[in-house]
Design a protein around this motif. Structure first.
Motif, short mmCIF file in Angstrom:
data_model
loop_
_atom_site.label_atom_id
_atom_site.label_comp_id
_atom_site.label_asym_id
_atom_site.label_seq_id
_atom_site.Cartn_x
_atom_site.Cartn_y
_atom_site.Cartn_z
N ASN A 134 0.79 -1.23 0.00
CA ASN A 134 0.00 0.00 0.00
C ASN A 134 0.82 1.28 0.00
N TRP A 135 2.16 1.15 0.07
CA TRP A 135 2.97 2.36 -0.10
C TRP A 135 2.75 2.94 -1.49
N LEU A 136 2.31 2.08 -2.44
CA LEU A 136 2.02 2.57 -3.79
C LEU A 136 0.85 3.54 -3.80
N LEU A 137 -0.04 3.42 -2.81
CA LEU A 137 -1.17 4.35 -2.72
C LEU A 137 -0.70 5.77 -2.42
N VAL A 138 0.53 5.88 -1.90
CA VAL A 138 1.15 7.19 -1.69
C VAL A 138 2.05 7.53 -2.86
N HIS A 139 2.87 6.58 -3.26
CA HIS A 139 3.89 6.83 -4.28
C HIS A 139 3.28 7.20 -5.63
N LEU A 140 2.30 6.44 -6.09
CA LEU A 140 1.76 6.66 -7.43
C LEU A 140 0.98 7.97 -7.56
N PRO A 141 0.03 8.28 -6.66
CA PRO A 141 -0.66 9.58 -6.80
C PRO A 141 0.28 10.77 -6.70
N LEU A 142 1.26 10.69 -5.79
CA LEU A 142 2.23 11.78 -5.68
C LEU A 142 3.04 11.91 -6.97
N SER A 143 3.36 10.77 -7.59
CA SER A 143 4.12 10.80 -8.85
C SER A 143 3.32 11.49 -9.95
N VAL A 144 2.04 11.17 -10.05
CA VAL A 144 1.19 11.78 -11.07
C VAL A 144 1.07 13.28 -10.83
N ALA A 145 0.83 13.67 -9.57
CA ALA A 145 0.69 15.10 -9.25
C ALA A 145 2.00 15.84 -9.52
N MET A 146 3.11 15.23 -9.13
CA MET A 146 4.42 15.86 -9.35
C MET A 146 4.70 16.04 -10.83
N THR A 147 4.39 15.03 -11.64
CA THR A 147 4.65 15.12 -13.07
C THR A 147 3.81 16.22 -13.71
N ALA A 148 2.56 16.32 -13.31
CA ALA A 148 1.69 17.37 -13.84
C ALA A 148 2.22 18.75 -13.48
N LEU A 149 2.62 18.93 -12.23
CA LEU A 149 3.16 20.23 -11.81
C LEU A 149 4.51 20.51 -12.47
N MET A 150 5.28 19.47 -12.71
CA MET A 150 6.57 19.66 -13.39
C MET A 150 6.36 20.20 -14.80
N VAL A 151 5.37 19.65 -15.51
CA VAL A 151 5.07 20.14 -16.85
C VAL A 151 4.62 21.59 -16.79
N LEU A 152 3.74 21.91 -15.85
CA LEU A 152 3.28 23.29 -15.70
C LEU A 152 4.44 24.22 -15.36
N HIS A 153 5.31 23.76 -14.47
CA HIS A 153 6.48 24.55 -14.09
C HIS A 153 7.38 24.82 -15.30
N ALA A 154 7.59 23.79 -16.13
CA ALA A 154 8.43 23.95 -17.32
C ALA A 154 7.82 24.93 -18.30
N VAL A 155 6.51 24.83 -18.51
CA VAL A 155 5.83 25.74 -19.45
C VAL A 155 5.94 27.18 -18.98
N ARG A 156 5.71 27.38 -17.69
CA ARG A 156 5.78 28.75 -17.16
C ARG A 156 7.21 29.27 -17.20
N ALA A 157 8.19 28.38 -16.93
CA ALA A 157 9.59 28.83 -16.93
C ALA A 157 10.03 29.24 -18.34
N LEU A 158 9.54 28.54 -19.36
CA LEU A 158 9.93 28.88 -20.73
C LEU A 158 9.46 30.27 -21.13
N LYS A 159 8.39 30.75 -20.53
CA LYS A 159 7.88 32.09 -20.88
C LYS A 159 8.86 33.18 -20.45
N TYR A 160 9.64 32.88 -19.39
CA TYR A 160 10.51 33.93 -18.85
C TYR A 160 11.99 33.63 -19.07
N TRP A 161 12.30 32.57 -19.79
CA TRP A 161 13.70 32.20 -19.98
C TRP A 161 14.30 32.92 -21.16
#
Length: 293
Positions: A266-293
């Motif tokens: 059941n550690w996957l119940l923590v690991h997998l949702p956090l991974s999905v959320a982190m990946t989504a925010l990482m993409v958003l972070h990259a898109v926003r960073a490219l606007k100011y780079w």
């Protein structure tokens, strides 16, 4: 996934901890060495050329790490052996940790970057924790729980054993119709007590285990109750009492197995949702960073 069949559990866990720390220190040392020979500044800025490069490489590793979800979903495609995927998943994850830390300049930026980095760290450490659990718990289950069964079948087997307990007690306290002239093995107040123990204490425990809140959950209390009943019943009924206690002990071992399986999987119940959320925010972070780079 076990790291080496010949190593002890302690050595495998030690290997995981050393590998996590060692990979991080080596990568940071190499980055520091590059700064000493003036290839880039130290600490690197996330928006610098080197910082962006680390971000791109770290992001690519994250996408590769998430690809294991698709690989599990479409196993029929046979995209490589599972063991190879898991080894790559583990080692690439460890390598990604220092790369992302270097990209972040070993600090936190704005709110989005901060949340993304925190989620990344939680994903990494939950993955390491899960890997450690996979080294320790399977061997503990084999050593501590004889008679291990399929976890999803525990309650069904509990019902089966509850039926057996009913038959045992009924055979002790009642007489079959075809033997009317024979007295039951246990009669009078003791029969009433034994049937009450069966219905109020034993059957709920066999059916629902620790969720029943039965006193049989505690080994010492279970031993005390069965010992008192064993002393009270006639000698010819003691083998049946031993069987009832054996059924209760078996349910207790299965409950322990269920708890260990919870921590194993059941550690996957923590690991997998956090991974999905982190990946989504990482993409958003990259898109926003490219606007100011």
């Amino acid at each position: 996934m076990l790291l080496g069949k010949t190593k002890t559990v302690q050595r495998r866990i030690t290997t995981i901890v050393i590998a996590t720390i060692g990979v991080t220190l080596v990568a940071v040392a190499l980055a520091r060495l590059g700064a000493l020979v003036t290839l880039w500044d130290w600490p690197p800025l996330p928006s610098s050329g080197f910082g962006v490069l680390c971000g791109v490489v770290g992001g690519a590793i994250v996408f590769f790490e998430m690809a294991i979800v698709l690989r599990k979903r479409w196993r029929r495609w046979r995209l490589g052996r599972t063991r190879l995927w898991m080894r790559l998943h583990i080692w690439m994850g460890l390598v990604c940790l220092p790369i992302i830390l270097i990209h972040a300049g070993f600090g936190f930026g704005g709110p989005l970057a901060t949340v993304t980095l925190v989620l990344f760290l939680l994903v990494t450490f939950s993955g390491v924790w899960g890997l450690i659990m996979q080294q320790w718990l399977p061997q503990k289950i084999l050593a501590d729980i004889p008679g291990e069964t399929i976890a999803s079948q525990i309650d069904r087997l509990g019902e089966y054993h509850a039926d057996e307990a009913r038959r045992i007690v009924t055979g002790l306290t009642t007489v079959p119709p075809e033997a009317e002239a024979v007295d039951p093995i246990i009669g009078g107040p003791l029969a009433v007590e034994l049937e009450a123990f069966r219905d109020d204490v034993l059957l709920p425990y066999l059916q629902r285990g620790s969720h029943s809140r039965s006193p049989l959950t505690a080994p010492a209390e279970a031993e005390r109750r069965f010992a008192r009943l064993r002393e009270a019943v006639p000698p010819e009924a003691r083998n049946d009492l031993d069987r009832l206690q054996e059924l209760a002990n078996l349910r207790r071992r299965w409950d322990a197995q269920a708890r260990l399986y919870f921590w194993l999987h059941n550690w996957l119940l923590v690991h997998l949702p956090l991974s999905v959320a982190m990946t989504a925010l990482m993409v958003l972070h990259a898109v926003r960073a490219l606007k100011y780079w």
